[in-house]
Design an enzyme around this catalytic site. Structure first.
Site, PDB file in Angstrom:
ATOM      1  CG  ASP A  34      -2.036   1.004   1.141  1.00 40.66           C
ATOM      2  OD1 ASP A  34      -1.746   2.203   0.922  1.00 40.66           O
ATOM      3  OD2 ASP A  34      -3.197   0.615   1.285  1.00 40.66           O
ATOM      4  CD  GLN A  72     -14.885  -0.224  -1.992  1.00 38.27           C
ATOM      5  OE1 GLN A  72     -16.066  -0.336  -1.666  1.00 38.27           O
ATOM      6  NE2 GLN A  72     -14.317  -0.997  -2.896  1.00 38.27           N
ATOM      7  CG  HIS A  75      -8.741  -3.256  -1.968  1.00 40.26           C
ATOM      8  ND1 HIS A  75      -9.685  -2.538  -2.657  1.00 40.26           N
ATOM      9  CD2 HIS A  75      -8.455  -2.534  -0.858  1.00 40.26           C
ATOM     10  CE1 HIS A  75      -9.955  -1.428  -2.002  1.00 40.26           C
ATOM     11  NE2 HIS A  75      -9.229  -1.396  -0.905  1.00 40.26           N
ATOM     12  CG  PHE A  76      -9.382  -9.041   1.440  1.00 38.50           C
ATOM     13  CD1 PHE A  76     -10.214  -9.191   2.538  1.00 38.50           C
ATOM     14  CD2 PHE A  76      -9.834  -9.455   0.199  1.00 38.50           C
ATOM     15  CE1 PHE A  76     -11.482  -9.753   2.396  1.00 38.50           C
ATOM     16  CE2 PHE A  76     -11.095 -10.018   0.043  1.00 38.50           C
ATOM     17  CZ  PHE A  76     -11.921 -10.164   1.153  1.00 38.50           C
ATOM     18  CG  HIS A  77      -6.741  -2.564   3.549  1.00 36.21           C
ATOM     19  ND1 HIS A  77      -6.036  -1.430   3.244  1.00 36.21           N
ATOM     20  CD2 HIS A  77      -7.981  -2.384   3.017  1.00 36.21           C
ATOM     21  CE1 HIS A  77      -6.812  -0.587   2.567  1.00 36.21           C
ATOM     22  NE2 HIS A  77      -7.999  -1.150   2.424  1.00 36.21           N
TER      23      HIS A  77
END
Ligand code: AMP
Length: 144
Positions: A37, A101, A107-109
Site C-alpha cells: 500500500d 472504501q 481488495h483486502f488490507h
C-alpha cells in the site's frame, strides 16, 4: 460510491494489474496480485487483489474467486507475520465510500500492528517513498 456501483475498468488497481502504473509487488499468480500500500498505515501495510474479477466490493464476487483471494490473504499475512514480527495483524476490507472504501476494485488490507505505535490514517497523508516500501517488501518476500 454506493454499494451497487458499476466496476470501472480504469480504477487505479486495474491500472496496476495492467502495468500502466507502478507498484511494489510482493507476489503474483495468474489469479492474484499482492503489493505494498503506497499510503501505509503501518510498516508492512499491503494489499491483495484478484486480477480477473471485476468486483467493486464483497457483494459482487463469486465464492470461488473469494476463496482464491482469501487463500492469498492468508499466505501474505503469514509472510508479514514471519518477515516483520508485528504484535498483531489487522485484515480489513471496506464496502462503499461511507465505510471508508476509496478504490472500487475488491481488495483486502493486511495491516501489521506494533505495540506502542499508532496506526496512521486510512488512505491519506503523503505516499511512502519507493525505496522504503521496497526495503519492507524485501522482508515480506523473503518470508513467503
Ligand atoms: P480502500 O480505501 O479500502 O479502498 O483502500 C484503498 C487503499 O489503496 C488505500 O489504503 C490506499 O492507501 C491504497 N492505494 C491508493 N492508491 C494506491 C497505489 N497507487 N498503490 C498502492 N496502494 C494504493
Amino acid at each position: 460510491m454506493s454499494l451497487e456501483a458499476q466496476y470501472d475498468p480504469d480504477n487505479i488497481f486495474a491500472k496496476i494489474i495492467r502495468g500502466d502504473i507502478p507498484s511494489v509487488k510482493l507476489f503474483e499468480t495468474d489469479a492474484v496480485l499482492a503489493f505494498m500500500d503506497v499510503f501505509p498505515q503501518s510498516e508492512g501495510h499491503c494489499l491483495v487483489i484478484h486480477k480477473q474479477a471485476t468486483a467493486t466490493n464483497l457483494f459482487d464476487v463469486d465464492a470461488d474467486v473469494l476463496a482464491t483471494l482469501m487463500a492469498a490473504v492468508q499466505k501474505l499475512a503469514r509472510a508479514v507475520r514471519d518477515g516483520l514480527s508485528p504484535d498483531g495483524i489487522r485484515i480489513a476490507q471496506f464496502n462503499g465510500a461511507p465505510a471508508g472504501q476509496t478504490v472500487y476494485h475488491l481488495h483486502f488490507h493486511i495491516i501489521p500492528v506494533y505495540e506502542g505505535r499508532a496506526l496512521g490514517a486510512h488512505a491519506s497523508g503523503g505516499p511512502a517513498d519507493a525505496e522504503s516500501l521496497e526495503k519492507v517488501a524485501a522482508k515480506i518476500r523473503a518470508a513467503l
